[in-house]
Write a protein that holds these residues in place. Structure first.
Motif, short mmCIF file in Angstrom:
data_model
loop_
_atom_site.label_atom_id
_atom_site.label_comp_id
_atom_site.label_asym_id
_atom_site.label_seq_id
_atom_site.Cartn_x
_atom_site.Cartn_y
_atom_site.Cartn_z
N MET A 45 116.42 -12.38 13.81
CA MET A 45 115.38 -12.68 14.80
C MET A 45 113.99 -12.71 14.20
O MET A 45 113.01 -13.00 14.89
N ARG A 66 120.92 -15.37 17.42
CA ARG A 66 119.98 -14.55 16.66
C ARG A 66 120.00 -13.10 17.14
O ARG A 66 120.13 -12.83 18.34
N GLY A 70 120.55 -10.71 11.76
CA GLY A 70 121.56 -11.76 11.69
C GLY A 70 122.95 -11.18 11.48
O GLY A 70 123.80 -11.77 10.82
#
Length: 219
Positions: A45, A66, A70
């Protein structure tokens, strides 16, 4: 032989790293529900990753999943199963990145800090460069934060051999989780492909992680 979609994305990434715009931000008009390029991406993210830009993807071409790091969590697996079996994706790409915050803590350290342990608060404050404020309560969820294995380092530390190794460990763990899941086929006519990468936030380039290989140590 035609290049895979993943290979085409890697070629796009080379152009992106040179400063060329490859993603078109304009509204594309009506599109089908199935991703046009049959691609699913699991990525961190982190605000420095614009997945569509760095892969040269257009709106409607891929599923982008996301979360912090990850990480291939239960929910990421849930998304990938739906993506493949119901929406016809057949290539999966995992993307970790340099300077990742998941390298700066352990699950136990963060939980202890949130619960109010002074030693944990001090370490987390040193790692993040900001005052860590505890919540003074314990909680049953989330059951895990999925911090990366290995010795922690300061937040946003420049890449080096050790943290690149830690990132590669987790990429391989994610690949293994997908490749060995009974509901994600890797053989036969409905097979998916899975490839993993580390994105360098300082250069804009993707670097592939080999698989199989080492998946980490708690030391």
């Amino acid at each position: 032989m035609a290049k895979s979609i993943t290979e085409q994305c890697l070629a796009n990434n080379q152009n992106y790293a040179k400063g060329q715009a490859v993603h078109r931000p304009a509204y594309p008009g009506k599109q089908p529900i199935q991703p046009a390029r049959r691609l699913a991406v699991v990525a961190c993210m982190d605000a420095r990753l614009d997945v569509e830009d760095l892969l040269g993807l257009q709106t409607g071409e891929a599923h982008i999943i996301r979360n912090a790091g990850g990480v291939v969590t239960d929910d990421a697996i849930r998304c990938l199963i739906i993506s493949h079996h119901l929406l016809d994706t057949n290539e999966i790409v995992l993307i970790h990145h340099t300077r990742c915050g998941m390298l700066a803590f352990t699950d136990d350290l963060l939980k202890a800090g949130l619960e109010g342990d002074p030693a944990a608060e001090k370490l987390l404050g040193q790692a993040t460069g900001r005052a860590f404020v505890n919540c003074g309560r314990c909680a049953s969820t989330p059951s895990a934060f999925h911090a990366f294995r290995g010795q922690i380092e300061p937040l946003d530390a420049p890449r080096d051999e050790k943290n690149m190794e830690r990132l590669a460990w987790d990429v391989r763990r994610g690949m293994s989780s997908i490749l060995n899941h009974p509901w994600i086929p890797t053989g036969g006519p409905d097979a998916v492909t899975v490839r993993g990468f580390i994105y360098d936030v300082d250069t804009g380039k993707l670097e592939e992680v080999s698989y199989p290989g080492p998946m980490g140590s708690i030391g």
